[in-house]
Design a protein around this motif. Structure first.
Motif, PDB file in Angstrom:
ATOM      1  N   LEU A 128     -32.907 -48.738  -6.096  1.00  0.00           N
ATOM      2  CA  LEU A 128     -31.937 -49.183  -7.102  1.00  0.00           C
ATOM      3  C   LEU A 128     -30.511 -48.861  -6.673  1.00  0.00           C
ATOM      4  O   LEU A 128     -29.611 -49.699  -6.823  1.00  0.00           O
ATOM      5  CB  LEU A 128     -32.239 -48.529  -8.453  1.00  0.00           C
ATOM      6  CG  LEU A 128     -33.478 -49.037  -9.171  1.00  0.00           C
ATOM      7  CD1 LEU A 128     -33.852 -48.107 -10.318  1.00  0.00           C
ATOM      8  CD2 LEU A 128     -33.265 -50.460  -9.672  1.00  0.00           C
ATOM      9  N   VAL A 129     -30.291 -47.671  -6.159  1.00  0.00           N
ATOM     10  CA  VAL A 129     -28.952 -47.289  -5.690  1.00  0.00           C
ATOM     11  C   VAL A 129     -28.473 -48.259  -4.615  1.00  0.00           C
ATOM     12  O   VAL A 129     -27.338 -48.731  -4.650  1.00  0.00           O
ATOM     13  CB  VAL A 129     -28.925 -45.826  -5.184  1.00  0.00           C
ATOM     14  CG1 VAL A 129     -27.628 -45.521  -4.442  1.00  0.00           C
ATOM     15  CG2 VAL A 129     -29.114 -44.864  -6.349  1.00  0.00           C
ATOM     16  N   ASP A 130     -29.343 -48.587  -3.680  1.00  0.00           N
ATOM     17  CA  ASP A 130     -28.976 -49.538  -2.627  1.00  0.00           C
ATOM     18  C   ASP A 130     -28.619 -50.897  -3.217  1.00  0.00           C
ATOM     19  O   ASP A 130     -27.623 -51.511  -2.817  1.00  0.00           O
ATOM     20  CB  ASP A 130     -30.111 -49.697  -1.613  1.00  0.00           C
ATOM     21  CG  ASP A 130     -30.304 -48.477  -0.735  1.00  0.00           C
ATOM     22  OD1 ASP A 130     -29.417 -47.594  -0.716  1.00  0.00           O
ATOM     23  OD2 ASP A 130     -31.362 -48.401  -0.080  1.00  0.00           O
ATOM     24  N   ALA A 131     -29.409 -51.370  -4.161  1.00  0.00           N
ATOM     25  CA  ALA A 131     -29.125 -52.674  -4.783  1.00  0.00           C
ATOM     26  C   ALA A 131     -27.812 -52.634  -5.546  1.00  0.00           C
ATOM     27  O   ALA A 131     -27.015 -53.582  -5.477  1.00  0.00           O
ATOM     28  CB  ALA A 131     -30.265 -53.067  -5.722  1.00  0.00           C
ATOM     29  N   LEU A 132     -27.567 -51.543  -6.242  1.00  0.00           N
ATOM     30  CA  LEU A 132     -26.337 -51.432  -7.028  1.00  0.00           C
ATOM     31  C   LEU A 132     -25.118 -51.201  -6.150  1.00  0.00           C
ATOM     32  O   LEU A 132     -24.027 -51.680  -6.456  1.00  0.00           O
ATOM     33  CB  LEU A 132     -26.476 -50.313  -8.065  1.00  0.00           C
ATOM     34  CG  LEU A 132     -27.558 -50.562  -9.124  1.00  0.00           C
ATOM     35  CD1 LEU A 132     -27.800 -49.305  -9.946  1.00  0.00           C
ATOM     36  CD2 LEU A 132     -27.189 -51.737 -10.011  1.00  0.00           C
ATOM     37  N   ASN A 133     -25.289 -50.492  -5.035  1.00  0.00           N
ATOM     38  CA  ASN A 133     -24.189 -50.328  -4.072  1.00  0.00           C
ATOM     39  C   ASN A 133     -23.755 -51.676  -3.525  1.00  0.00           C
ATOM     40  O   ASN A 133     -22.561 -51.919  -3.356  1.00  0.00           O
ATOM     41  CB  ASN A 133     -24.613 -49.425  -2.907  1.00  0.00           C
ATOM     42  CG  ASN A 133     -24.314 -47.978  -3.154  1.00  0.00           C
ATOM     43  OD1 ASN A 133     -23.391 -47.632  -3.873  1.00  0.00           O
ATOM     44  ND2 ASN A 133     -25.113 -47.118  -2.555  1.00  0.00           N
ATOM     45  N   ASP A 142     -26.019 -42.800 -10.954  1.00  0.00           N
ATOM     46  CA  ASP A 142     -26.172 -42.622 -12.401  1.00  0.00           C
ATOM     47  C   ASP A 142     -26.729 -43.887 -13.048  1.00  0.00           C
ATOM     48  O   ASP A 142     -27.587 -43.807 -13.937  1.00  0.00           O
ATOM     49  CB  ASP A 142     -24.831 -42.266 -13.047  1.00  0.00           C
ATOM     50  CG  ASP A 142     -24.365 -40.860 -12.709  1.00  0.00           C
ATOM     51  OD1 ASP A 142     -25.191 -40.045 -12.240  1.00  0.00           O
ATOM     52  OD2 ASP A 142     -23.168 -40.577 -12.905  1.00  0.00           O
ATOM     53  N   ALA A 143     -26.247 -45.035 -12.623  1.00  0.00           N
ATOM     54  CA  ALA A 143     -26.756 -46.296 -13.175  1.00  0.00           C
ATOM     55  C   ALA A 143     -28.245 -46.439 -12.887  1.00  0.00           C
ATOM     56  O   ALA A 143     -29.014 -46.881 -13.758  1.00  0.00           O
ATOM     57  CB  ALA A 143     -25.971 -47.475 -12.590  1.00  0.00           C
ATOM     58  N   LEU A 148     -33.923 -46.349 -14.773  1.00  0.00           N
ATOM     59  CA  LEU A 148     -35.261 -45.757 -14.717  1.00  0.00           C
ATOM     60  C   LEU A 148     -35.637 -45.101 -16.044  1.00  0.00           C
ATOM     61  O   LEU A 148     -36.775 -45.247 -16.510  1.00  0.00           O
ATOM     62  CB  LEU A 148     -35.356 -44.750 -13.575  1.00  0.00           C
ATOM     63  CG  LEU A 148     -35.466 -45.351 -12.192  1.00  0.00           C
ATOM     64  CD1 LEU A 148     -35.214 -44.286 -11.114  1.00  0.00           C
ATOM     65  CD2 LEU A 148     -36.826 -45.999 -11.992  1.00  0.00           C
ATOM     66  N   ALA A 149     -34.684 -44.400 -16.665  1.00  0.00           N
ATOM     67  CA  ALA A 149     -34.962 -43.754 -17.951  1.00  0.00           C
ATOM     68  C   ALA A 149     -35.264 -44.801 -19.024  1.00  0.00           C
ATOM     69  O   ALA A 149     -36.165 -44.611 -19.856  1.00  0.00           O
ATOM     70  CB  ALA A 149     -33.786 -42.882 -18.367  1.00  0.00           C
ATOM     71  N   ASP A 168     -30.962 -56.313 -17.957  1.00  0.00           N
ATOM     72  CA  ASP A 168     -29.801 -57.204 -17.964  1.00  0.00           C
ATOM     73  C   ASP A 168     -28.666 -56.643 -18.819  1.00  0.00           C
ATOM     74  O   ASP A 168     -27.494 -56.710 -18.439  1.00  0.00           O
ATOM     75  CB  ASP A 168     -30.192 -58.604 -18.466  1.00  0.00           C
ATOM     76  CG  ASP A 168     -30.977 -59.406 -17.447  1.00  0.00           C
ATOM     77  OD1 ASP A 168     -31.051 -58.985 -16.268  1.00  0.00           O
ATOM     78  OD2 ASP A 168     -31.528 -60.463 -17.839  1.00  0.00           O
ATOM     79  N   ALA A 169     -29.006 -56.070 -19.973  1.00  0.00           N
ATOM     80  CA  ALA A 169     -27.977 -55.500 -20.849  1.00  0.00           C
ATOM     81  C   ALA A 169     -27.275 -54.327 -20.174  1.00  0.00           C
ATOM     82  O   ALA A 169     -26.054 -54.192 -20.246  1.00  0.00           O
ATOM     83  CB  ALA A 169     -28.601 -55.061 -22.174  1.00  0.00           C
ATOM     84  N   ILE A 170     -28.044 -53.487 -19.495  1.00  0.00           N
ATOM     85  CA  ILE A 170     -27.449 -52.343 -18.795  1.00  0.00           C
ATOM     86  C   ILE A 170     -26.547 -52.837 -17.674  1.00  0.00           C
ATOM     87  O   ILE A 170     -25.414 -52.361 -17.515  1.00  0.00           O
ATOM     88  CB  ILE A 170     -28.537 -51.388 -18.274  1.00  0.00           C
ATOM     89  CG1 ILE A 170     -29.223 -50.711 -19.451  1.00  0.00           C
ATOM     90  CG2 ILE A 170     -27.952 -50.365 -17.294  1.00  0.00           C
ATOM     91  CD1 ILE A 170     -30.497 -49.969 -19.102  1.00  0.00           C
TER      92      ILE A 170
END
Length: 185
Positions: A128-133, A142-143, A148-149, A168-170
């Protein structure tokens, strides 16, 4: 048993765990479910705990493979993120979902398999971090934790079908920056 029938033993272990849970399942149960003697089962697993751990590893590896496929897909970032999170849902709603003993294989606090579950969640976090980066999200670590939470919350409330809307909302709320491809978050 001829040949490597480890998969058969693990499949039998899954069926026993679904019925009895890890504490009540015995090697005799696994052998009976596999259709062989107890001594034959020992050719493929060291003991019951080994069978349970190998089963948990197999389930987590398969789900992680799906997460990696989603992360590597040539798709919009929101679809990749959803695919990564869907791997966690797949694991939790898979063949063990209806059993009251699912937590023994899928809970990060479980005695036998907690470390496998924590490693899986850590791997998902990294994807997820890689995708968001790649989308230039501020504070992607944090995102990723929030995503995940939220996924865990939806699972614990029995509402995994809301995952797409929630992710999608996040992502919409993370900011107004655009990715290098001009994709709006």
């Amino acid at each position: 048993m001829t040949g490597d029938r480890t998969a058969d033993v693990l499949d039998a272990t899954l069926r026993c765990l679904q019925r009895y849970g890890a504490k009540r399942t015995t090697m005799d149960d696994i052998a009976s479910e596999t259709g062989v003697s107890r001594s034959a089962v020992y050719q493929y697993v060291r003991n019951k705990d080994d069978a349970v751990r190998r089963l948990a590893e197999r389930m987590h590896v398969q789900a992680l493979r799906h997460a990696h496929e989603a992360a590597a897909a040539d798709a919009p970032m929101a679809d990749r993120v959803f695919g990564i999170l869907a791997a966690k849902v797949e694991l939790a709603t898979g063949p063990f979902a209806e059993s009251p003993h699912a937590a023994e294989l899928l809970d990060e606090q479980a005695r036998l398999c907690g470390d496998i579950c924590r490693s899986f969640t850590g791997d998902l976090h990294g994807l997820l971090v890689d995708a968001l980066n790649g989308a230039r999200v501020d504070q992607p670590a944090d995102a990723a934790r929030i995503l995940l939470a939220t996924t865990c919350g939806l699972l614990s409330n029995g509402r995994p079908e809301l995952l797409r809307r929630a992710s999608d909302a996040i992502l919409d709320g993370l900011g107004s920056t655009k990715s290098s491809e001009g994709e709006q978050l």
